[in-house]
Each structure stands twice: as C-alpha cells, then as structure tokens.
Write an enzyme that holds these catalytic residues in place. Structure first.
Site: not given
Length: 365
Positions: A342, A43, A339
C-alpha cells in the site's frame, strides 16, 4: 474518458501543482456541484470497514495511522490519509471520507459521502472469499441501505438529486491478479490472462450498472498500479529462479499485464459513457503511469525509496505482519510505499491531485 499522461506531464505537474492557484479554481467549481463522494473496492479505499468484520485483513493497529491526525490507526492501510480523503477535502466536503460501518458515523457523514470499500476484496468473489471481506455486491447492498437513510433525512426528491450529483470512485482488481492469477493460480486454470481480465471487467460493468440504476451519474475507475513493482511482488520475484533472481527489480511481465488490463478499462469507460449509460460521465484515473514515473524519477517527488515499504524491512510486511513490534522508517514521506503493498499518504496525495486535474474537470464539465 481516456487519460494517458506522459512521464513529462507527471514530472512537471508535481513541480507546480502544490501552488494555491492550481487548487483554488477546482475547489470552487467542485464544491458547488458535488454533494458527496462514495467509494467502493479494496484496501486502497477502505477507511476502516474491515475493523468491524471477522477478517485478518485489518489495519486498526500501530504503526498504521502513524501520520494520521492524532496518530490514530483508523483501519486505513496507510500511515495517514487515502486519496479519497484528499479528494473530499479538495471538494470542500469534509476532511476525511469515513467508513460506512463506523459506529460513530453521523448524518452529515452520510450526506457528504462514505467509503464502502473492504480490504482484500476483488471483482472476483473467489478473491473476496479468501479474505473473508465485504464483497462488491455486499458493498452495493450497503449503498442501497445508505440511500434509503439519505432519503429519510432529506426527502425522496432531494435524496435522489444528491445521488445524481455525487462522485463514485471504484478501485479493485489488484487482489484478483495477485491472489487468483499470480500467487494462487486458481483462475489461471480456467482462464487465459485476457479472458480473466474480461471476466473482471464484466463484473465491474455490472456493479457500475447497478449504481447507475440507483441514480449514479459520475464515475471514476481507478486503473491497476504497476503490480510488478509492489514491494511484495519485487520480493517474490527476487527469490524465484529467473533472470531477476536476487535482484530487487520490478516484475516486468506483471506490469505488462497491468497495462493490458488498463487499456481494456479505458475502453470500457469510453463505451459506458458513450453508448451504455445515458447521461453518465465515466473517467479513467491513470495511476499506473504516475507510479512508474515515481519509480523512475523518485527525486521529483521527494522519495528516497520506491521498491520497499516504510514498515519493517519493507519487503513483505502488510496487515497483521506490519504491527507495533516493527520499526518504521523515520520519514514516510520519503517512501512511495507504506507497507509491502500500500502507498504512503504522500503517494495518495499526489494521486488525488492528478485526479483533481485530470478527471474532475471531465466529471464536472
């Protein structure tokens, strides 16, 4: 290449690196010798590939993309751009590195680089299967497909030359430790910590060898972050019975594990460049020391919060748990994390600048 920068370097670097005089020389050198950037992994590099597969690991909804151009939630797990977006911009290639599975992908996008990364994956297929994401091997299949497309556009010889002059960025391993060693100790039943790290690095070596066989010659291995300082791990650590119970502090053992892995990753990068991959250059990008410096010296980077994310309460929210009904902090640039896992666009920008100053000169020299 082993890059092991001190806290003093990072602090001084941020104070002076924003200037025009530091960025211009590398823009000129890089843009004349790099055709494209190709990204593989999880990600931290996924520009929206997961939007097009059946998985809950998606960021194609608000408030993701809050600070992206036109406030579009592209599928990037961030409020804005990723480090690879800033990299291609500094190289003079384009403004953003798009997802390979984006249906609006253009020929020029393909020729100047794309991201094959998929949120939730690991170097371990068990990790990837848990997320129902695009495995590393499948990402490499997509790359082979992309090379075929590039050669159709520009011809066999020029297409091969473009692959050889591209930069390959690989970032994976965090999810393996989180999902298969810490939270769900699937692999802990089979491997020691060191043994599992070796297993992951062997998978990385195999992936790199495959890219090398396809013509790749410039590689960046992104090291593990301080996993114990990810907001979600800080939260979990605060509720487990230990000396850290009820405290929002980094889980030191997990950070120690990250350091051990990164040392092995640096050794692998040196071995591959020196002995295994003739004519290739392999650089290790140290994000661990950089992020630890951010945590220890937040004011240097303009941060007010480093152990909580901007989304929601900032303690567990990510992916589907970070959504439109959540409040977000007023200014994400003052947060290290967007978040609970991340980084923010601000953090990714700094990472890209460190890459430009430390690994690009090695790859382009």
């Amino acid at each position: 290449m082993n890059v092991n920068k001190t806290t003093a370097f990072f602090s001084n670097f941020i104070l002076f690196s924003i200037t025009f005089f530091l960025s211009l020389p590398y823009l000129i050198v890089a843009s004349s010798s790099v055709n494209a950037v190709f990204a593989f992994g999880d990600s931290t590099l996924d520009a929206g590939n997961n939007n097009h597969i059946s998985t809950i690991f998606r960021a194609d909804h608000s408030p993701y993309g809050k600070d992206f151009p036109n406030q579009v939630p592209t599928g990037r797990f961030c409020n804005g751009k990723l480090s690879t977006d800033f990299m291609v911009s500094s190289l003079g290639l384009k403004d953003q590195l798009p997802a390979y599975l984006d249906p609006n992908l253009t020929d020029n996008d393909l020729l100047t680089g794309v991201s094959f990364a998929s949120a939730g994956i690991g170097l371990d297929d068990i990790t990837t299967n848990l997320a129902n994401a695009i495995s590393m091997s499948r990402q490499l299949d997509y790359f082979d497909q992309a090379v075929t497309g590039i050669k159709k556009l520009v011809g066999e010889e020029k297409g091969q030359s473009m692959v050889e002059n591209a930069i390959f960025v690989i970032s994976a391993g965090t999810n393996d430790m989180l999902d298969n060693f810490y939270e769900l100790p699937t692999r802990k039943l089979q491997y020691s910590l060191s043994g599992y790290q070796d297993f992951l690095l062997q998978a990385l070596e195999s992936a790199t060898q495959r890219l090398y066989n396809a013509g790749g010659r410039r590689f960046i291995f992104v090291g593990l972050p301080p996993i114990g300082c990810l907001p979600v791990q800080v939260t979990i650590g605060s509720v487990l019975r230990s000396q850290q119970m009820f405290q929002r502090v980094c889980v030191e053992q997990q950070n120690t594990d990250s350091i051990a892995y990164n040392k092995k990753l640096q050794a692998l990068s040196t071995r591959l460049e020196t002995n295994e991959l003739k004519g290739a250059k392999v650089a290790y990008l140290d994000v661990y020391d950089l992020m630890m410096d951010m945590i220890k010296n937040p004011a240097t980077y303009g941060y007010e919060q480093t152990l909580e994310g901007c989304c929601g309460m900032g303690v567990v929210e990510m992916g589907p748990l970070c959504n439109a009904i959540d409040q977000t902090c007023p200014d994400a640039s003052k947060y290290m994390f967007w978040d609970a896992v991340h980084p923010t666009q601000a953090t990714y920008w700094v990472i890209s600048q460190v890459a430009k100053q430390t690994v690009f000169p090695h790859l382009l020299g």
